[in-house]
Design a protein around this motif. Structure first.
Motif, mmCIF file in Angstrom:
data_model
loop_
_atom_site.group_PDB
_atom_site.id
_atom_site.type_symbol
_atom_site.label_atom_id
_atom_site.label_comp_id
_atom_site.label_asym_id
_atom_site.label_seq_id
_atom_site.Cartn_x
_atom_site.Cartn_y
_atom_site.Cartn_z
ATOM 1 N N TYR A 20 47.824 53.325 72.528
ATOM 2 C CA TYR A 20 48.295 52.925 71.211
ATOM 3 C C TYR A 20 47.443 51.771 70.693
ATOM 4 C CZ TYR A 20 52.570 55.461 72.446
ATOM 5 O OH TYR A 20 53.479 56.420 72.813
ATOM 6 N N ARG A 56 45.173 62.083 66.896
ATOM 7 C CA ARG A 56 45.327 60.788 66.250
ATOM 8 C C ARG A 56 46.391 60.860 65.164
ATOM 9 N NH1 ARG A 56 40.543 63.118 64.405
ATOM 10 N NH2 ARG A 56 40.457 63.259 62.140
ATOM 11 N N GLY A 58 47.965 58.135 62.042
ATOM 12 C CA GLY A 58 47.924 56.833 61.384
ATOM 13 C C GLY A 58 47.641 57.004 59.912
ATOM 14 N N ASN A 63 42.428 57.317 60.002
ATOM 15 C CA ASN A 63 42.057 58.653 60.440
ATOM 16 C C ASN A 63 40.637 58.998 60.000
ATOM 17 O OD1 ASN A 63 44.163 59.869 62.031
ATOM 18 N ND2 ASN A 63 45.432 59.768 60.205
#
Length: 83
Positions: A20, A56, A58, A63
């Motif tokens: 994370y 991923r 976010g 990204n």
């Protein structure tokens, strides 16, 4: 999904790893801090291979930047998945 992801990492440590990264982490934090860099990817992700997939999640700018880093590190589009 943190509980589910952490469970996968616990149950399948040889097949599933998670790292994370938060831009503004809480005071007590053991993950990455700031923006995802090429160096973070190289340190915490497996090398590009046909049986590897980097996932991923976010905000769009993160990204987009991470996709650029992954491409520069020779991860193909088949090796990436964006939530």
């Amino acid at each position: 999904m943190q509980e589910e992801l952490d469970g996968l990492a616990t149950n399948y440590p040889d097949r599933f790893k998670i790292y994370y990264v938060l831009n503004q982490p809480p005071e007590v934090w053991h993950g990455g801090v700031g923006f995802v860099s090429k160096e973070m990817i190289q340190t915490h992700c497996p090398a590009p291979a046909s049986d590897i997939q980097i996932r991923r999640c976010g905000p769009p700018p993160m990204n987009k930047a991470m996709a650029g880093h992954l491409e520069a590190l020779e991860y193909t589009s088949d090796m990436q998945f964006q939530f």
